[in-house]
Scaffold this active site. Structure first.
Site, PDB file in Angstrom:
ATOM      1  N   GLU A 198     -16.989  10.531   4.389  1.00 38.45           N
ATOM      2  CA  GLU A 198     -16.580   9.091   4.656  1.00 38.45           C
ATOM      3  C   GLU A 198     -15.505   8.549   4.621  1.00 38.45           C
ATOM      4  O   GLU A 198     -16.071   8.355   2.322  1.00 38.45           O
ATOM      5  CB  GLU A 198     -17.838   8.427   5.524  1.00 38.45           C
ATOM      6  CG  GLU A 198     -18.646   7.802   3.950  1.00 38.45           C
ATOM      7  CD  GLU A 198     -19.620   6.711   4.326  1.00 38.45           C
ATOM      8  OE1 GLU A 198     -19.155   6.162   5.207  1.00 38.45           O
ATOM      9  OE2 GLU A 198     -20.592   6.533   3.390  1.00 38.45           O
ATOM     10  N   ASP A 205       0.942  -0.784  -0.022  1.00 37.71           N
ATOM     11  CA  ASP A 205      -0.118   0.231   0.021  1.00 37.71           C
ATOM     12  C   ASP A 205       0.945   1.375  -0.178  1.00 37.71           C
ATOM     13  O   ASP A 205       1.739   1.109   0.187  1.00 37.71           O
ATOM     14  CB  ASP A 205      -1.274  -0.191   1.629  1.00 37.71           C
ATOM     15  CG  ASP A 205      -2.120   0.948   0.766  1.00 37.71           C
ATOM     16  OD1 ASP A 205      -2.299   1.436  -0.008  1.00 37.71           O
ATOM     17  OD2 ASP A 205      -3.597   0.649   1.621  1.00 37.71           O
TER      18      ASP A 205
END
Length: 885
Positions: free
Chosen positions: A632, A271
């Site tokens: 969000e 990542d």
């Protein structure tokens, strides 16, 4: 003695040079398509220097011109459509795709996405553009488990159930990767491996302690299926630590599980920035030196370093080899894995070797893809409640009210492309009924100072002066060429740009809403330029206005940094400046990721009073509420009541919207509520006080069209919840507690608002005649048949769910677990008999050591419209099967 040493050095150098020259003269096996692909890869890698090999381990790998290896950036996204690469068909966000409960449709969606991906890749290749988001290695799907409703990135997943996630992940991966036996269509990536689902704010430093049982029972099954059943080409390791080890340096995860147990033979990438986290004092801080972090990650099996702002920690691998921290053979192994992917994608063969290269650009946003995204949107909408008001009749006057009614953000979710034809709920209803039959008010902010109804600045209020001094619509846009300079301030890794003295193009622009696929100056694809728009702004209403844009905006010569008080009818000089300059450090284009807009909103309006007035003149209210991907999502700089850096601290509707709904209730008009969110909402008050509720998640660019057809009965709802909708967070463990006790429908012991698998429709499908064997031998699959009868006037796309209970298991097991599902059309007034098969691997439980054990004893099977504790009579069938050893 010195002469002897010098002679030896000269001899050694000469030997190396002649050896290299001999290597260069040898046949280029890697260019011979008749040779087996692995041999070609090994040949190519063997010709690279150590420095060249290390360079190929960055996500933005540089060219090796002497070997005819072009530059390539592995970073691309396709979560629910080709993302961040300009215009593309935007399908429902992943959580909405999961709500379809339809692996066949999901495969079709993924196939359409990979069609558009191939078309875009070859288009950019022809233009010699090799930026991030132009390649064929897609970092999708996200098959982490949405174990806690607070996680902001849960919208990217297929929900809370390992079985559903695994089945949908396989369908999506196969659609992305294609069915050519010799070449990949695109390379899919299963992420984030593993035990990764929040909190966002601490993901770079958190150590998630998880038992072997929970690891193998919940967190790994979808990855196992992705590798073993879909042959996924790549896996992304996660930021967090797992049981003390960084996920990208975990021998247990990357060697023992992924490579040895699952037989994975593709490549693993980190990542982005995860390798830096090994040594960052603010993150894991488990080593002191970047070279040690790089060596550790590669030794454990991480082949590619996505660096982003940290650049590339793997740049230190040369020093790591020099100091003996890692053997060069492991670097060879990593580079061979990476090039195997590129070879399988056909990047070193002529285009005529694969039919994928012939996919034209006009497939992007084609009519068939627009129809498909509308069908997917309709299939993803979940009818949570209906007291009989739906479907609506067209003779009723409708008030569309709510902050998400005309908010394009909620169509798209995150990791999205630029939509071709976005249709908001308001626009969809206006088209369906006619504008004269709709009244509208936003009703409230979404939360705090975040609004969903900001409008594009356009020629209604923007003007420029003509030569005679009169005002004409639109601003004067002056377009300048840009020259890029050198970085001098290394605390800010941004290359400075200088605009040309004179504009290269001057024109009138009517609206501050642009998608620049080509430079307006020279028509080059993704070309760089700067713009200064000048003129005046003349508001139609008094108010305090908030502006939303990446541009610099000046009104009356003052830079806009906060709300601005403006008077109706008064003209104010306005200047809008924007530079579209590519970022060399991140290898990104300035104009592909999103549309450029300038929006504004009058923050001083009494929106609730306005909404009540609109509602009083209507027969029915469609209230469009919820949250948005602006508050969000992934590691966001948002700190609001109920929201924490992308995650949530409660699951209620924001107070502003609760107050709006209560005011609308007092009008006495029936209310149909449409909720947008990427996560579960505690809709307790609305469940008791409104007439119908549709959960929309983030349903793609055709949302408005699909929603209107659902509300008016032209389409029958068929979505089912892929997550549990809880009443509150009482009884939940801390967010960073990864034990599965009392989490998700499989282990939750409390009373829920809407259960996993719930969804209503306009049909009346009942279940009967479940045919199941009374006994079964352990290790055998279980096949059953059941009859579905549709007694209604609506054709149903019925989701049948099969759950099992294992009361004789000698250890803790899920109280109930999904093991099969099917979506079948049952026409009005007809009967269908369907077959469901539970494979033998699903008739197992995980013991305390993480081992999968074949279940023996009484197996309780439930087949029907939902979970056994929640499905109504005649909506579910039950059988008990004795499984013998």
């Amino acid at each position: 003695m010195k002469k002897i040493l010098l002679a030896a050095a000269i001899s050694s150098t000469f030997t190396a040079i002649t050896s290299f020259a001999s290597d260069e003269a040898s046949p280029a096996i890697y260019q011979d398509t008749s040779v087996e692909m692995q041999t070609r890869v090994k040949d190519l890698v063997s010709r690279m220097t150590l420095e060249e090999k290390i360079g190929q381990m960055y996500n933005d790998a540089p060219a090796i011109e002497r070997l005819n290896v072009p530059a390539y950036d592995y970073w691309n996204e396709a979560l629910h459509g080709v993302a961040r690469a300009g215009q593309a068909t935007v399908f429902p966000q992943a959580i909405g795709l999961a709500a379809m409960w339809d692996d066949e449709m999901l495969h079709t969606v993924a196939t359409a996405i990979s069609d558009e991906a191939r078309a875009k890749y070859h288009f950019y290749q022809r233009e010699d553009i090799r930026y991030r988001y132009t390649g064929l290695t897609f970092w999708s799907p996200n098959i982490n488990i949405f174990r806690d409703p607070r996680w902001g990135r849960g919208q990217e997943t297929y929900g809370e159930d390992p079985f559903l996630t695994g089945e949908l992940g396989v369908a999506f991966i196969k659609g992305l990767q294609g069915d050519n036996p010799d070449y990949l269509k695109t390379a899919a990536t299963a992420k984030h491996f593993a035990v990764h689902n929040g909190p966002e704010i601490s993901r770079h430093s958190d150590n998630y302690v998880v038992s072997d049982k929970d690891l193998y029972d919940t967190y790994l099954p979808a990855f196992k299926k992705a590798v073993e059943e879909a042959d996924v080409e790549a896996v992304m390791c996660a930021y967090n630590r797992v049981n003390g080890m960084p996920a990208c340096g975990s021998d247990m995860l990357l060697k023992e599980v992924l490579r040895d147990e699952y037989g994975f033979d593709g490549h693993v990438m980190s990542d982005c920035g995860a390798i830096r986290d090994f040594y960052d004092p603010k993150a894991h801080n488990v080593v002191e030196a970047p070279a040690a972090a790089a060596a550790w990650a590669v030794k454990s099996g991480t082949d590619l370093n996505c660096g982003t702002g940290a650049l590339s920690t793997f740049a230190n691998l040369g020093f790591a080899v020099q100091k003996g921290l890692i053997d060069e053979a492991l670097i060879d192994q990593a580079v061979e894995r990476l090039f195997m992917t590129r070879f399988k994608l056909g990047m070193f063969d002529s285009d005529d070797k694969t039919n994928y290269a012939a996919i034209p650009m006009d497939v992007v946003g084609s009519d068939s893809h627009m129809k498909l995204t509308e069908a997917a949107s309709a299939s993803s909408l979940v009818l949570l409640k209906n007291n009989g008001i739906l479907p609506l009749t067209s003779d009723k006057k409708v008030a569309v009210i709510g902050p998400n009614a005309n908010n394009e953000d909620v169509l798209l979710g995150n990791y999205n492309g630029i939509p071709i034809n976005p249709v908001t709920p308001l626009q969809g209803l206006e088209t369906y009924l006619g504008k004269d039959n709709i009244t509208y008010s936003p009703g409230s902010a979404i939360i705090d100072d975040i609004y969903g109804h900001a409008e594009i600045l356009d020629s209604r209020v923007l003007f420029h002066k003509k030569d005679d001094g009169s005002l004409a619509p639109g601003l004067t846009g002056k377009y300048y060429s840009l020259a890029q300079g050198q970085i001098s301030d290394y605390t800010q890794l941004t290359f400075p740009v200088t605009a040309s003295d004179q504009p290269q193009l001057t024109r009138i622009d009517k609206a501050m809403d642009f998608y620049f696929e080509r430079s307006p100056i020279d028509d080059s694809v993704l070309g760089n330029f700067g713009v200064i728009w000048e003129g005046v702004i003349q508001p139609e209403h008094d108010g305090k206005y908030q502006f939303d844009s990446d541009a610099q905006i000046k009104i009356d010569g003052k830079t806009v940094t906060d709300t601005v008080a403006l008077k109706a009818g008064k003209t104010y000089p306005i200047t809008i400046s924007m530079q579209f300059a590519d970022n060399k450090v991140s290898n990104t284009s300035a104009i592909t990721r999103k549309q450029f807009t300038v929006r504004w909103v009058n923050t001083s309006e009494d929106l609730q009073q306005q909404a009540v007035g609109v509602a009083s003149n209507a027969d029915v209210i469609v209230a469009v509420v919820g949250i948005t991907p602006r508050i969000e999502g992934e590691e966001m700089p948002v700190k609001l009541d109920g929201f924490n850096y992308g995650d949530r601290t409660d699951i209620d509707l924001p107070d502003e919207q609760q107050a709006l709904l209560m005011a609308l209730k007092k009008t006495g008009k029936p209310v149909v509520l449409v909720n947008f969110s990427g996560s579960a909402m505690a809709l307790n008050w609305t469940d008791e006080n409104v007439d119908a509720i549709v959960q929309a998640f983030y349903p793609g660019e055709a949302t408005g069209t699909a929603l209107a057809k659902i509300l008016y009965g032209e389409s029958n709802p068929s979505g089912r919840l892929p997550v549990t909708f809880y009443r509150d967070l009482n009884g939940f463990a801390d967010f960073d507690d990864y034990a599965m006790d009392n989490r998700t429908y499989r282990y939750f012991r409390g009373n829920v608002l809407y259960p996993f698998g719930h969804g209503l429709d306009y049909s009346d499908v009942t279940y009967s005649d479940l045919q199941a064997p009374s006994t079964l031998q352990s290790g055998e699959p279980l096949s059953v048949t059941v009859t579905l009868e549709n007694a209604s006037d609506f054709t149903a796309d019925q989701v049948t769910q099969a759950y099992v209970k294992m009361p004789d298991a000698p250890t803790r097991v899920p109280r109930v677990a999904l093991k099969a599902f099917s979506k079948d059309q049952v026409k009005a007034g007809t009967t269908e008999t369907i077959t469901l098969t539970i494979v033998a691997d699903e008739l197992t439980y995980v013991d305390d050591n993480g081992e999968s054990v074949a279940y023996t004893g009484s197996l309780h099977l439930f087949v029907g419209n939902g979970q056994p504790a929640h499905a109504k009579e005649k909506k579910i069938q039950h059988a008990v099967i004795d499984i013998a050893q």
